[in-house]
Design a protein around this motif. Sequence first.
Motif, mmCIF file in Angstrom:
data_model
loop_
_atom_site.group_PDB
_atom_site.id
_atom_site.type_symbol
_atom_site.label_atom_id
_atom_site.label_comp_id
_atom_site.label_asym_id
_atom_site.label_seq_id
_atom_site.Cartn_x
_atom_site.Cartn_y
_atom_site.Cartn_z
ATOM 1 N N PRO A 101 0.822 -1.228 0.000
ATOM 2 C CA PRO A 101 0.000 0.000 0.000
ATOM 3 C C PRO A 101 0.851 1.272 0.000
ATOM 4 N N ASN A 102 2.011 1.235 0.659
ATOM 5 C CA ASN A 102 2.880 2.411 0.690
ATOM 6 C C ASN A 102 3.459 2.702 -0.686
ATOM 7 N N LEU A 103 3.810 1.645 -1.430
ATOM 8 C CA LEU A 103 4.289 1.847 -2.794
ATOM 9 C C LEU A 103 3.174 2.417 -3.664
ATOM 10 N N SER A 104 1.969 1.923 -3.469
ATOM 11 C CA SER A 104 0.829 2.422 -4.231
ATOM 12 C C SER A 104 0.656 3.924 -4.022
ATOM 13 N N LEU A 105 0.794 4.369 -2.788
ATOM 14 C CA LEU A 105 0.658 5.797 -2.483
ATOM 15 C C LEU A 105 1.771 6.606 -3.140
ATOM 16 N N LEU A 106 2.997 6.069 -3.144
ATOM 17 C CA LEU A 106 4.117 6.771 -3.777
ATOM 18 C C LEU A 106 3.891 6.918 -5.281
#
Length: 246
Positions: free
Chosen positions: A93-98
Motif C-alpha cells: 500500500p505504501n508503494l501504491s501511495l508513492l
Amino acid sequence: MRLLACGPHLTYLELPKSFSTKKLSTGFYIPPSQRSLPSKRNSLKSVTETSIIQLIELHVPPLPDLPLPYDTTKDLPPHFMPTLKKAFDSAEPNLSLLLKTHKPDLLIYDFLQPWAPVVAAEYGIQAVDFITSSATITAFMHHLYKVLLITFPFPSIYLCDYDKVEVSHLLNPSKNLDKDKTRCFECLDRSSEIVLIKTFKEVEGKYIDYLSGLVGKKIVPVPLVQDCVDDNDESGISGWLNKKER
C-alpha cells in the motif's frame, strides 16, 4: 526501485546515471530505510548532487516477529529472511501511495517484489524487471522452473550433486511451489514487454536469446561498469578495459 539488500544498490544507482548520458529523464529511487543509508552515503552523494535522482523512502511496516532494526538484509540473521520478505510484502500500500503521488513514467523493480508491477498497472504505469545477476544463471533457473524434463541446451551449465539440494524445489515434477519460491519467476513474467539484465551481449548473447524465448520478452542487456576513479584515470576498470580488444 526498492531493494532489501545493500549489495545491488550501486548497480541500481548506476542505471539512472547511464540514462542521463542518453538525455533520458529518470523518476525516483526508493532506497532502504534511512537507518541503513549511512554506509552508502558516498555512493549516493555523487549521484544525488547532480539532481538525477530523488531519494524517497518506502516504509516497511514493522512486524512483531521482526525485531528492530532489521528492515533490510544488513546484519540480518538468516532465519529472519522469510519474515523480512513478509514485512516487505506488507509495504505494497505504501508503494501504491508513492506511485499515485509521484506519477512516474516507468517503474523499475527487482526480483523479490512481483506485486510491484501489479500496483503500477493500477495507475497505467509500465513496470520493468531489472536483474543484477547474470543472464546465464537466470536462464538456467527459469529453464528448471518451466521445462524440467528437457535438457538445458548448453551442456557446459549443469547441476552438481550439492547444487541439486539447493534447487530441489525446482526439480520436483509436481512443481507444487510456495509463493516465496516463485517470486523471481513471477517478476520476470510480469515485466512489461522487456527485461533489463546487467550484462553484455558479447559475453552472454546465447543465454540472453534463450531466456528471451523462455519468457516471451525482449531481454535488454545493460552493460553497466562501476568505476570509482576519474574517467581520465587509466588505473581503474575503464583503463583496463581500454587495453582490450573490442
